[in-house]
Write a protein that holds these residues in place. Sequence first.
Motif, PDB file in Angstrom:
ATOM      1  N   ASP A  45      22.611   4.403   1.984  1.00 53.94           N
ATOM      2  CA  ASP A  45      21.440   5.364   1.684  1.00 53.94           C
ATOM      3  C   ASP A  45      22.376   6.789   1.157  1.00 53.94           C
ATOM      4  O   ASP A  45      23.670   7.723   1.694  1.00 53.94           O
ATOM      5  N   PRO A  46      22.954   6.974  -0.768  1.00 49.30           N
ATOM      6  CA  PRO A  46      23.034   7.681  -0.799  1.00 49.30           C
ATOM      7  C   PRO A  46      23.013   9.487  -0.488  1.00 49.30           C
ATOM      8  O   PRO A  46      24.023  10.047  -0.826  1.00 49.30           O
ATOM      9  N   GLN A  47      21.868   8.958  -0.139  1.00 50.57           N
ATOM     10  CA  GLN A  47      21.264  10.600   0.214  1.00 50.57           C
ATOM     11  C   GLN A  47      22.213  10.616   1.100  1.00 50.57           C
ATOM     12  O   GLN A  47      22.209  12.135   2.132  1.00 50.57           O
ATOM     13  N   SER A  48      22.762  10.106   2.206  1.00 49.21           N
ATOM     14  CA  SER A  48      23.814   9.812   3.399  1.00 49.21           C
ATOM     15  C   SER A  48      24.672  10.969   4.107  1.00 49.21           C
ATOM     16  O   SER A  48      25.635  10.858   4.326  1.00 49.21           O
ATOM     17  N   VAL A  49      25.243  11.340   2.402  1.00 42.94           N
ATOM     18  CA  VAL A  49      26.670  11.843   2.312  1.00 42.94           C
ATOM     19  C   VAL A  49      26.352  12.733   3.418  1.00 42.94           C
ATOM     20  O   VAL A  49      25.757  13.803   2.466  1.00 42.94           O
ATOM     21  N   VAL A  50      26.881  13.082   4.134  1.00 45.59           N
ATOM     22  CA  VAL A  50      27.221  14.905   4.940  1.00 45.59           C
ATOM     23  C   VAL A  50      27.730  15.412   4.439  1.00 45.59           C
ATOM     24  O   VAL A  50      29.516  14.870   4.462  1.00 45.59           O
ATOM     25  N   VAL A  67      26.623  19.080   5.493  1.00 39.25           N
ATOM     26  CA  VAL A  67      24.865  19.070   5.341  1.00 39.25           C
ATOM     27  C   VAL A  67      24.306  17.651   4.401  1.00 39.25           C
ATOM     28  O   VAL A  67      25.365  17.451   3.867  1.00 39.25           O
ATOM     29  N   ALA A  68      23.496  17.220   4.777  1.00 33.38           N
ATOM     30  CA  ALA A  68      23.424  15.784   4.510  1.00 33.38           C
ATOM     31  C   ALA A  68      22.065  15.841   3.224  1.00 33.38           C
ATOM     32  O   ALA A  68      21.285  16.560   3.125  1.00 33.38           O
ATOM     33  N   GLY A  69      22.073  15.100   2.487  1.00 38.46           N
ATOM     34  CA  GLY A  69      20.673  15.116   1.356  1.00 38.46           C
ATOM     35  C   GLY A  69      21.428  16.226   0.153  1.00 38.46           C
ATOM     36  O   GLY A  69      22.661  16.218  -0.211  1.00 38.46           O
ATOM     37  N   GLY A  70      20.101  16.251  -0.399  1.00 36.62           N
ATOM     38  CA  GLY A  70      20.664  17.206  -2.063  1.00 36.62           C
ATOM     39  C   GLY A  70      20.428  18.392  -1.395  1.00 36.62           C
ATOM     40  O   GLY A  70      20.349  19.330  -2.536  1.00 36.62           O
ATOM     41  N   GLY A  71      20.071  18.560  -0.426  1.00 35.56           N
ATOM     42  CA  GLY A  71      19.877  20.128  -0.087  1.00 35.56           C
ATOM     43  C   GLY A  71      21.041  21.465  -0.766  1.00 35.56           C
ATOM     44  O   GLY A  71      21.606  21.201  -0.679  1.00 35.56           O
ATOM     45  N   ARG A  72      20.046  22.480  -1.289  1.00 33.63           N
ATOM     46  CA  ARG A  72      21.267  23.687  -1.720  1.00 33.63           C
ATOM     47  C   ARG A  72      20.862  24.592  -0.156  1.00 33.63           C
ATOM     48  O   ARG A  72      20.408  24.767   0.237  1.00 33.63           O
ATOM     49  N   LEU A 118      28.986  24.973  11.007  1.00 35.87           N
ATOM     50  CA  LEU A 118      27.608  25.206  11.239  1.00 35.87           C
ATOM     51  C   LEU A 118      26.893  23.694  10.584  1.00 35.87           C
ATOM     52  O   LEU A 118      27.439  22.835   9.519  1.00 35.87           O
ATOM     53  N   VAL A 119      25.881  23.140  11.457  1.00 37.17           N
ATOM     54  CA  VAL A 119      25.750  21.478  11.341  1.00 37.17           C
ATOM     55  C   VAL A 119      23.573  21.869  10.750  1.00 37.17           C
ATOM     56  O   VAL A 119      23.153  22.418  11.349  1.00 37.17           O
ATOM     57  N   ASP A 120      23.729  21.650   9.427  1.00 33.02           N
ATOM     58  CA  ASP A 120      22.138  21.710   9.309  1.00 33.02           C
ATOM     59  C   ASP A 120      21.269  20.283   9.748  1.00 33.02           C
ATOM     60  O   ASP A 120      22.373  19.037  10.112  1.00 33.02           O
ATOM     61  N   ASP A 121      20.424  20.844  10.280  1.00 33.03           N
ATOM     62  CA  ASP A 121      19.022  19.840  10.568  1.00 33.03           C
ATOM     63  C   ASP A 121      18.876  18.230  10.039  1.00 33.03           C
ATOM     64  O   ASP A 121      18.674  17.104   9.948  1.00 33.03           O
ATOM     65  N   SER A 122      19.653  18.680   8.274  1.00 37.36           N
ATOM     66  CA  SER A 122      19.368  16.828   7.506  1.00 37.36           C
ATOM     67  C   SER A 122      20.134  15.964   8.231  1.00 37.36           C
ATOM     68  O   SER A 122      20.252  14.890   7.861  1.00 37.36           O
ATOM     69  N   VAL A 123      22.063  16.010   9.213  1.00 36.48           N
ATOM     70  CA  VAL A 123      22.227  15.003   9.116  1.00 36.48           C
ATOM     71  C   VAL A 123      21.477  14.097   9.835  1.00 36.48           C
ATOM     72  O   VAL A 123      21.957  13.285   9.834  1.00 36.48           O
ATOM     73  N   ALA A 124      20.621  14.236  10.827  1.00 40.97           N
ATOM     74  CA  ALA A 124      19.970  14.331  12.061  1.00 40.97           C
ATOM     75  C   ALA A 124      19.003  13.188  11.164  1.00 40.97           C
ATOM     76  O   ALA A 124      18.549  12.319  11.764  1.00 40.97           O
ATOM     77  N   SER A 125      18.542  13.165   9.942  1.00 37.04           N
ATOM     78  CA  SER A 125      17.948  12.553   9.157  1.00 37.04           C
ATOM     79  C   SER A 125      17.907  11.257   8.657  1.00 37.04           C
ATOM     80  O   SER A 125      17.162   9.958   8.451  1.00 37.04           O
ATOM     81  N   TYR A 126      19.448  11.162   8.470  1.00 37.98           N
ATOM     82  CA  TYR A 126      19.453   8.812   8.282  1.00 37.98           C
ATOM     83  C   TYR A 126      20.650   8.909  10.165  1.00 37.98           C
ATOM     84  O   TYR A 126      20.858   9.317  10.210  1.00 37.98           O
ATOM     85  N   ASP A 127      20.046   7.738  10.060  1.00 41.08           N
ATOM     86  CA  ASP A 127      20.622   6.619  11.376  1.00 41.08           C
ATOM     87  C   ASP A 127      22.157   7.021  10.737  1.00 41.08           C
ATOM     88  O   ASP A 127      23.103   6.550  11.547  1.00 41.08           O
ATOM     89  N   THR A 128      22.464   5.838   9.648  1.00 41.97           N
ATOM     90  CA  THR A 128      24.480   6.441   9.172  1.00 41.97           C
ATOM     91  C   THR A 128      24.604   7.506   8.448  1.00 41.97           C
ATOM     92  O   THR A 128      23.339   7.415   7.572  1.00 41.97           O
ATOM     93  N   VAL A 129      25.829   8.154   8.342  1.00 46.74           N
ATOM     94  CA  VAL A 129      26.162   8.946   7.863  1.00 46.74           C
ATOM     95  C   VAL A 129      26.954   8.401   7.089  1.00 46.74           C
ATOM     96  O   VAL A 129      28.316   8.055   7.610  1.00 46.74           O
ATOM     97  N   VAL A 130      27.604   8.966   5.347  1.00 46.59           N
ATOM     98  CA  VAL A 130      29.169   8.571   5.060  1.00 46.59           C
ATOM     99  C   VAL A 130      29.446  11.191   5.173  1.00 46.59           C
ATOM    100  O   VAL A 130      29.373  11.351   4.801  1.00 46.59           O
ATOM    101  N   ILE A 131      31.379  10.420   5.558  1.00 50.01           N
ATOM    102  CA  ILE A 131      31.341  11.591   5.810  1.00 50.01           C
ATOM    103  C   ILE A 131      33.000  11.680   5.405  1.00 50.01           C
ATOM    104  O   ILE A 131      33.565  10.021   5.159  1.00 50.01           O
ATOM    105  N   GLY A 132      33.196  12.762   4.855  1.00 54.30           N
ATOM    106  CA  GLY A 132      35.320  12.828   4.266  1.00 54.30           C
ATOM    107  C   GLY A 132      36.143  12.407   4.895  1.00 54.30           C
ATOM    108  O   GLY A 132      35.722  11.989   6.272  1.00 54.30           O
TER     109      GLY A 132
END
Length: 162
Positions: A45-50, A67-72, A118-132
């Motif tokens: 999921d392209p939105q799963s980038v942290v 933060v994951a997703g497109g949130g500001r 700080l960890v935004d709650d959005s990180v938990a919104s995805y089963d798999t995430v993509v990080i640097g």
Amino acid sequence: MPVSSPVTHFLVQQQIPFQVIEIPLSEDKKPIRHLEELLSAQGLDPQSVVRSVVFKGENSGFCLLAVAGGGRADWALLRAQLGERKCRMAEYDEVSEATGYVVGAVPPIALPERLTVLVDDSVASYDTVVIGSGVLGYALALQSADLLQCLSGKARGQFVKA
């Protein structure tokens, strides 16, 4: 393994499985602009980038928001969390100074101890995430539950605009 960094070493040490994703660089050594297409082609999921957003508080110094997703980022919430009157985005060279990694490769883990995370709650919104990965041109995919376990003890909450 095509990439080796403090991030990959940390994940191996913690016995956390991850997938290396190669991100082709443009001629000026910047990550491609079509990361979403690349991730979609790999079934991610392209939105799963942290994103690891680095900013600086007036008194608290540098801080990283995962933060994951497109949130500001919601600056009022960040200032309240840090007890700051003023915060600003870190400048390009300040990012590597604060994190030890170059812009475009900054992970939310394997960071200097002095850096507030700080960890935004959005990180938990995805089963798999993509990080640097810590290395420009590569990212890492892992289970969000594993990432959150690595980030336990860090402040977690809603830090983006709803």
